[in-house]
Design a protein around this motif. Structure first.
Motif, PDB file in Angstrom:
ATOM      1  N   SER A  64       9.257 -70.904  -8.350  1.00 51.65           N
ATOM      2  CA  SER A  64       8.094 -70.337  -9.047  1.00 51.65           C
ATOM      3  C   SER A  64       8.232 -70.381 -10.566  1.00 51.65           C
ATOM      4  O   SER A  64       7.330 -69.935 -11.281  1.00 51.65           O
ATOM      5  CB  SER A  64       7.870 -68.886  -8.598  1.00 51.65           C
ATOM      6  OG  SER A  64       7.566 -68.826  -7.218  1.00 51.65           O
ATOM      7  N   PHE A  65       9.346 -70.904 -11.068  1.00 50.49           N
ATOM      8  CA  PHE A  65       9.562 -70.969 -12.507  1.00 50.49           C
ATOM      9  C   PHE A  65       9.172 -72.339 -13.054  1.00 50.49           C
ATOM     10  O   PHE A  65       9.323 -73.364 -12.375  1.00 50.49           O
ATOM     11  CB  PHE A  65      11.032 -70.696 -12.846  1.00 50.49           C
ATOM     12  CG  PHE A  65      11.465 -69.284 -12.574  1.00 50.49           C
ATOM     13  CD1 PHE A  65      11.297 -68.302 -13.536  1.00 50.49           C
ATOM     14  CD2 PHE A  65      12.035 -68.932 -11.357  1.00 50.49           C
ATOM     15  CE1 PHE A  65      11.695 -66.994 -13.304  1.00 50.49           C
ATOM     16  CE2 PHE A  65      12.431 -67.618 -11.107  1.00 50.49           C
ATOM     17  CZ  PHE A  65      12.260 -66.655 -12.084  1.00 50.49           C
ATOM     18  N   GLU A  96       1.220 -64.520  -4.019  1.00 47.51           N
ATOM     19  CA  GLU A  96      -0.098 -63.961  -3.734  1.00 47.51           C
ATOM     20  C   GLU A  96       0.021 -62.481  -3.405  1.00 47.51           C
ATOM     21  O   GLU A  96       0.857 -62.064  -2.605  1.00 47.51           O
ATOM     22  CB  GLU A  96      -0.758 -64.707  -2.579  1.00 47.51           C
ATOM     23  CG  GLU A  96      -1.124 -66.146  -2.909  1.00 47.51           C
ATOM     24  CD  GLU A  96      -1.928 -66.794  -1.799  1.00 47.51           C
ATOM     25  OE1 GLU A  96      -2.449 -66.046  -0.941  1.00 47.51           O
ATOM     26  OE2 GLU A  96      -2.045 -68.026  -1.791  1.00 47.51           O
ATOM     27  N   ILE A  97      -0.805 -61.690  -4.078  1.00 52.57           N
ATOM     28  CA  ILE A  97      -0.800 -60.259  -3.868  1.00 52.57           C
ATOM     29  C   ILE A  97      -2.236 -59.811  -3.600  1.00 52.57           C
ATOM     30  O   ILE A  97      -3.099 -59.915  -4.475  1.00 52.57           O
ATOM     31  CB  ILE A  97      -0.240 -59.507  -5.085  1.00 52.57           C
ATOM     32  CG1 ILE A  97       1.180 -59.987  -5.419  1.00 52.57           C
ATOM     33  CG2 ILE A  97      -0.241 -58.003  -4.835  1.00 52.57           C
ATOM     34  CD1 ILE A  97       1.735 -59.379  -6.680  1.00 52.57           C
ATOM     35  N   SER A  98      -2.495 -59.375  -2.410  1.00 51.67           N
ATOM     36  CA  SER A  98      -3.814 -58.860  -2.041  1.00 51.67           C
ATOM     37  C   SER A  98      -4.904 -59.879  -2.411  1.00 51.67           C
ATOM     38  O   SER A  98      -4.875 -61.024  -1.954  1.00 51.67           O
ATOM     39  CB  SER A  98      -4.045 -57.506  -2.724  1.00 51.67           C
ATOM     40  OG  SER A  98      -5.272 -56.943  -2.306  1.00 51.67           O
ATOM     41  N   ILE A  99      -5.798 -59.490  -3.298  1.00 46.39           N
ATOM     42  CA  ILE A  99      -6.921 -60.371  -3.645  1.00 46.39           C
ATOM     43  C   ILE A  99      -6.556 -61.375  -4.732  1.00 46.39           C
ATOM     44  O   ILE A  99      -7.370 -62.219  -5.098  1.00 46.39           O
ATOM     45  CB  ILE A  99      -8.144 -59.545  -4.089  1.00 46.39           C
ATOM     46  CG1 ILE A  99      -7.799 -58.736  -5.349  1.00 46.39           C
ATOM     47  CG2 ILE A  99      -8.636 -58.645  -2.963  1.00 46.39           C
ATOM     48  CD1 ILE A  99      -9.005 -58.016  -5.953  1.00 46.39           C
ATOM     49  N   ILE A 100      -5.345 -61.279  -5.304  1.00 49.81           N
ATOM     50  CA  ILE A 100      -4.933 -62.209  -6.362  1.00 49.81           C
ATOM     51  C   ILE A 100      -4.319 -63.439  -5.719  1.00 49.81           C
ATOM     52  O   ILE A 100      -3.237 -63.376  -5.130  1.00 49.81           O
ATOM     53  CB  ILE A 100      -3.919 -61.544  -7.307  1.00 49.81           C
ATOM     54  CG1 ILE A 100      -4.529 -60.288  -7.942  1.00 49.81           C
ATOM     55  CG2 ILE A 100      -3.481 -62.524  -8.383  1.00 49.81           C
ATOM     56  CD1 ILE A 100      -3.560 -59.529  -8.828  1.00 49.81           C
ATOM     57  N   ASN A 101      -5.012 -64.549  -5.795  1.00 48.05           N
ATOM     58  CA  ASN A 101      -4.532 -65.783  -5.182  1.00 48.05           C
ATOM     59  C   ASN A 101      -3.536 -66.531  -6.062  1.00 48.05           C
ATOM     60  O   ASN A 101      -2.646 -67.213  -5.559  1.00 48.05           O
ATOM     61  CB  ASN A 101      -5.712 -66.711  -4.863  1.00 48.05           C
ATOM     62  CG  ASN A 101      -6.630 -66.105  -3.821  1.00 48.05           C
ATOM     63  OD1 ASN A 101      -6.168 -65.423  -2.913  1.00 48.05           O
ATOM     64  ND2 ASN A 101      -7.927 -66.340  -3.978  1.00 48.05           N
TER      65      ASN A 101
END
Length: 305
Positions: free
Chosen positions: A182-183, A262-267
């Motif tokens: 992810s970096f 991805e966290i909840s509604i944050i894609n």
């Protein structure tokens, strides 16, 4: 030009040759004394050519599923030359230091408004040294010693020589990208070379002007002879003493980022820190060798004031 891609497009690049001729260069010219014109005017006075090569190469690859990288390099050359100057305009001057002194001159076969000035050969250390030399001029102890190019015993415009240009003869760049999971890291840089810039901060130092501390502390004085920096309020003629290499390499951008899961509604969300122009590597002693402030070859481009 020639474009290529090899090794399953991991290696790609371009090779170009260019030759560009401006056949009606409009220049601000100074009329000669027997001209019907009194003041400077703009006219189609010359042809200006720029020619050279451009190279670009890129490499990109993946190592496993988590690591990828790319490297890009570019390099180009340039030869700038004035051609077919109208006879009345060859010799037009420019590059004013705002004190009555000029630093540039237009001449066929040279870069456009090339540096034109005295060549220096040290400092006059004493009156005896001046008295024993044929090329007296108006020198005093602490003055720069100018080379008498034609050995006529005088120092005048006939002793000035052409000393290259503020226009780089080559430039180059690099871009680097690395991704690990992810970096991500990206670096871009740019550099030029083969050119000269004029350190007017050092040359314009009469009473009332600020000067660099090193010029003040190391200036010639009767008690501090034998050095290589002229005395205060001595002379500020345009000379190679103040002309320095304009080569530099600058890091334009350095960015380090992290892509959040991805966290909840944050894609898709990414955090990053960016440095703009954080580093420059150069031997120029002034503030910066990037001196394209007015873009006018007859003006202060290439001069730091």
């Amino acid at each position: 030009g020639f474009d290529f891609a090899l090794l399953n497009r991991r290696l790609s690049g371009t090779i170009d040759y260019y030759n560009r001729l401006n056949t009606n260069a409009i220049l601000n010219v100074r009329p000669v004394r027997n001209s019907e014109f009194l003041n400077n005017f703009f006219d189609e006075a010359a042809e200006i050519s720029n020619s050279g090569f451009e190279f670009l190469v890129n490499w990109q690859d993946n190592i496993g599923s988590d690591f990828s990288y790319n490297i890009g390099l570019n390099f180009s050359t340039n030869k700038n030359e004035v051609q077919n100057v109208k006879a009345a305009y060859d010799g037009a001057i420019g590059g004013s230091l705002n004190n009555g002194i000029i630093t540039k001159r237009l001449k066929e076969g040279e870069p456009v408004f090339a540096w034109w000035m005295y060549e220096t050969d040290g400092i006059w250390q004493s009156q005896d040294e001046i008295d024993n030399n044929a090329s007296l001029g108006t020198a005093e102890p602490g003055h720069l010693r100018y080379v008498d190019q034609n050995d006529d015993g005088l120092i005048d415009d006939r002793d000035k020589t052409y000393q290259g240009s503020y226009i780089p003869t080559f430039n180059y760049g690099i871009n680097l990208g690395v991704n690990y999971k992810s970096f991500d890291l990206s670096i871009t840089g740019f550099g030029v070379g083969g050119n000269y810039v004029y350190n007017g901060l050092n040359s314009v130092y009469n009473i009332g002007n600020n000067i660099p501390q090193s010029m003040f502390e190391n200036r010639w004085t009767p008690e501090n002879g034998g050095n290589t920096i002229p005395g205060a309020n001595r002379d500020n003629e345009a000379s190679t003493f103040y002309l320095e290499k304009g080569d530099y390499f600058r890091i334009n951008n350095l960015t380090l980022g992290y892509t959040l899961p991805e966290i909840s509604i944050i894609n898709n969300a990414r955090l990053y820190v960016t440095l703009q122009n954080p580093f420059m590597f150069t031997q120029y002693s002034g503030f910066t060798p990037e001196l394209n402030q007015d873009g006018d070859p007859t003006g202060t481009t290439g001069i730091e004031l």
